[in-house]
Write a protein that holds these residues in place. Structure first.
Motif, mmCIF file in Angstrom:
data_model
loop_
_atom_site.group_PDB
_atom_site.id
_atom_site.type_symbol
_atom_site.label_atom_id
_atom_site.label_comp_id
_atom_site.label_asym_id
_atom_site.label_seq_id
_atom_site.Cartn_x
_atom_site.Cartn_y
_atom_site.Cartn_z
ATOM 1 N N LEU A 224 0.908 -1.364 -0.111
ATOM 2 C CA LEU A 224 -0.030 -0.055 -0.094
ATOM 3 C C LEU A 224 0.793 1.323 0.041
ATOM 4 C CD1 LEU A 224 -2.890 1.265 0.278
ATOM 5 C CD2 LEU A 224 -2.430 1.211 2.705
ATOM 6 N N LEU A 225 0.606 2.169 -1.116
ATOM 7 C CA LEU A 225 1.451 3.534 -1.028
ATOM 8 C C LEU A 225 0.132 4.435 -1.701
ATOM 9 C CD1 LEU A 225 4.820 2.703 -2.534
ATOM 10 C CD2 LEU A 225 4.298 3.443 -0.464
ATOM 11 N N PRO A 226 0.503 5.829 -1.181
ATOM 12 C CA PRO A 226 -0.044 6.802 -1.824
ATOM 13 C C PRO A 226 0.750 7.104 -2.987
ATOM 14 C CG PRO A 226 1.158 7.610 0.061
ATOM 15 C CD PRO A 226 1.105 6.215 0.078
ATOM 16 N N SER B 270 -1.922 24.676 -3.137
ATOM 17 C CA SER B 270 -1.167 25.249 -1.885
ATOM 18 C C SER B 270 -0.829 23.929 -0.943
ATOM 19 C CB SER B 270 -1.948 26.117 -1.130
ATOM 20 O OG SER B 270 -1.871 27.269 -1.818
ATOM 21 N N ALA B 271 -1.825 23.027 -0.895
ATOM 22 C CA ALA B 271 -1.851 21.788 0.239
ATOM 23 C C ALA B 271 -0.785 21.065 -0.266
ATOM 24 C CB ALA B 271 -3.101 21.131 0.325
ATOM 25 N N ARG B 272 -0.337 21.098 -1.586
ATOM 26 C CA ARG B 272 0.798 20.022 -2.060
ATOM 27 C C ARG B 272 1.957 20.539 -2.356
ATOM 28 N NH1 ARG B 272 -2.828 16.793 -1.250
ATOM 29 N NH2 ARG B 272 -1.555 16.680 0.455
ATOM 30 N N LYS B 273 2.089 21.805 -2.033
ATOM 31 C CA LYS B 273 3.569 22.502 -2.218
ATOM 32 C C LYS B 273 4.640 21.683 -1.442
ATOM 33 C CE LYS B 273 3.551 27.166 -3.241
ATOM 34 N NZ LYS B 273 2.340 28.094 -2.911
ATOM 35 N N GLY B 274 5.609 21.759 -2.414
ATOM 36 C CA GLY B 274 6.822 21.019 -2.155
ATOM 37 C C GLY B 274 6.828 19.466 -2.165
ATOM 38 N N SER B 275 5.833 18.911 -3.094
ATOM 39 C CA SER B 275 5.776 17.598 -3.081
ATOM 40 C C SER B 275 5.808 17.023 -4.473
ATOM 41 C CB SER B 275 4.073 16.952 -2.794
ATOM 42 O OG SER B 275 3.318 17.754 -3.954
ATOM 43 N N ALA C 82 5.588 9.023 -1.790
ATOM 44 C CA ALA C 82 4.976 8.523 -0.345
ATOM 45 C C ALA C 82 5.627 9.123 0.587
ATOM 46 C CB ALA C 82 4.927 7.118 -0.760
ATOM 47 N N TRP C 83 6.966 9.498 0.437
ATOM 48 C CA TRP C 83 7.916 9.867 1.615
ATOM 49 C C TRP C 83 7.965 11.517 1.941
ATOM 50 C CZ3 TRP C 83 7.355 5.097 2.572
ATOM 51 C CH2 TRP C 83 7.539 4.228 1.501
ATOM 52 N N TRP D 51 5.875 13.659 2.960
ATOM 53 C CA TRP D 51 5.241 13.998 4.208
ATOM 54 C C TRP D 51 6.493 13.735 5.275
ATOM 55 C CZ3 TRP D 51 2.252 11.707 0.800
ATOM 56 C CH2 TRP D 51 0.899 12.515 0.292
ATOM 57 N N GLY D 52 6.928 12.612 5.160
ATOM 58 C CA GLY D 52 7.860 11.973 6.199
ATOM 59 C C GLY D 52 9.343 12.451 6.408
ATOM 60 N N ARG D 53 9.679 13.059 5.257
ATOM 61 C CA ARG D 53 11.133 13.493 5.123
ATOM 62 C C ARG D 53 11.311 14.706 5.914
ATOM 63 N NH1 ARG D 53 11.214 12.593 -0.702
ATOM 64 N NH2 ARG D 53 10.259 14.976 -0.882
ATOM 65 N N ALA D 54 10.333 15.652 5.743
ATOM 66 C CA ALA D 54 10.482 16.854 6.509
ATOM 67 C C ALA D 54 10.157 16.737 7.847
ATOM 68 C CB ALA D 54 9.229 17.971 5.844
ATOM 69 N N ALA D 55 9.277 15.524 8.263
ATOM 70 C CA ALA D 55 8.966 15.597 9.834
ATOM 71 C C ALA D 55 10.019 14.919 10.605
ATOM 72 C CB ALA D 55 7.940 14.470 9.871
ATOM 73 N N ARG D 56 11.155 14.378 9.957
ATOM 74 C CA ARG D 56 12.280 13.847 10.828
ATOM 75 C C ARG D 56 13.029 14.896 11.466
ATOM 76 N NH1 ARG D 56 13.238 8.436 9.336
ATOM 77 N NH2 ARG D 56 12.138 7.835 7.755
#
Ligand code: FE2
Length: 394
Positions: free
Chosen positions: A73-75, A316-321, A386-387, A389-394
């Motif tokens: 499962l992946l976005p 806007s919500a997808r900026k940086g993706s 898929a990553w 969101w996670g990259r910036a959260a670390r």
């Protein structure tokens, strides 16, 4: 379709003798949904619409392209602008996602299609770029960027690009695609709170008459594609009337519904199909409460998969993706999705600087059964999405 149209010549009463100038009887054809129990149109052909002379399977494309589970499962993010261009709007479709209710394709068409009839369900074609003419047994519709063109099941038609390449999203339903029931009166008129109305729908200009003998029509049924050769050109309708016909609706005619705090996607719903909905995200004022968080909250739609096609403006919500115009994202059930890290703060800063509108334009499809992945998908996938969101959260 909720309202009645008439084109060309028809007799005063249904099912009465209607003759051509040379004295021969025109041939009636009722195109009707749900047996004889729902919307229909009655067409008058110069020649019998029943006369076929040949049937051949389309060997190279008879099998439907395969679909694979979204496993593991992946976005997903597909850069459809990277897919190969060419072909026509019927046989040049590239399958991205689908299930038993709906199949979603992209096409980058630069050639006219042959005659085509989909007898498995209605189709919605969203034109992102280019201009294209739909010719059908009901008449013609000229489509431009931002148009949804709804083609009812069984309509014989063809697509003629007017100039250059046509980038389009093709939605093949297993049933009917209609305006949301909650926006219609019991007899089918758009209600005052609906985000669009009859005046925004463009029906076919008709009738459209063409000459020809032994004319091939590609017919899609549940078994695949067949070429049926008709004794006479199917565009021989001198007149028709009824409530079933293709029509176009431009996304710019959708009147966005805005709240003081963030409104969920059902306010953007534009059409409904069997086990899926189509929504239009359009330019609008941002949520206007002084404390509002003006972009989506993280959400997990436990019963649906969500596919978004980014067609205009700045999302806007997808900026940086990495998402850009022409991108498609798939956010499946089992995964909580939301704005990219930093997006909320960026929009709040923008509001404080006076940027209180959004110009984002997107088409969303929510399905109530999981979306499987089509063969074209892998060639356009951004494996890093898929990553994001996670990259910036670390
Ligand atoms: Fe969502």
């Amino acid at each position: 379709m909720p309202y009645y149209r008439v084109a060309g010549e028809i007799p005063r009463k249904r099912h009465t003798r209607f003759r051509a100038p040379d004295g021969h009887l025109y041939a009636e054809e009722l195109m009707g949904e749900e047996g004889f129990s729902s919307d229909s149109s009655l067409l008058y052909h110069v020649h019998p619409p029943t006369a076929i002379v040949k049937s051949e399977g389309l060997a190279d494309v008879a099998a439907e392209p395969g679909l694979a589970p979204n496993h593991p499962l992946l976005p997903r993010h597909y850069r459809t602008q990277d897919l190969p261009a060419g072909g026509d709007l019927v046989l040049g479709r590239q399958l991205l996602v689908g299930n038993d209710d709906v199949r979603v394709y992209v096409a980058a068409a630069d050639a006219p299609s042959g005659l085509y009839r989909n007898s498995t369900g209605d189709e919605a074609i969203y034109v992102r770029t280019g201009r294209v003419r739909l010719e059908s047994m009901y008449g013609t519709i000229d489509a431009a960027p931002g148009d949804y063109v709804i083609v009812p099941r069984g309509t014989i038609h063809r697509w003629l690009p007017s100039a250059g390449r046509v980038d389009a999203l093709v939605i093949e339903a297993s049933g009917h695609i209609r305006p949301p029931r909650r926006y219609l009166s019991p007899v089918g008129q758009f209600l005052e709170h609906a985000p669009y109305s009859e005046r925004d729908l463009r029906g076919p200009d008709g009738p459209l008459l063409a000459e020809g003998e032994d004319v091939p029509v590609v017919v899609r049924n549940r078994a695949g594609l067949t070429t049926l050769t008709y004794a006479h050109h199917p565009f021989d309708v001198v007149g028709w009337d009824g409530c079933l016909y293709p029509y176009a609706f431009n996304i710019a005619d959708f009147e966005p519904i805005v709240k003081r705090t963030h409104a969920p996607p059902p306010v953007h719903q534009t059409f409904e199909g069997p086990n899926f909905v189509i929504c239009s995200f359009c330019p609008r004022p941002l949520d206007f409460d002084p404390e509002a968080v003006p972009i989506p909250y993280n959400h997990h739609n436990v019963d649906s998969d969500e596919m978004m096609y980014y067609v205009g403006g700045d999302y806007s919500a997808r900026k940086g993706s990495g998402v850009g115009i022409g991108s498609i994202t798939l956010h499946p059930s089992g995964f909580t999705h939301g704005p990219q890290p930093g997006a909320v703060e960026a929009v709040i800063r923008g509001l404080e600087e006076g940027r209180n509108t959004t110009d984002e334009t997107a088409v969303m499809i929510d399905t109530f059964r999981p979306l499987l992945l089509g063969g074209a998908a892998s060639g356009a996938e951004d494996p890093e999405y898929a990553w994001s969101w996670g990259r910036a959260a670390r």
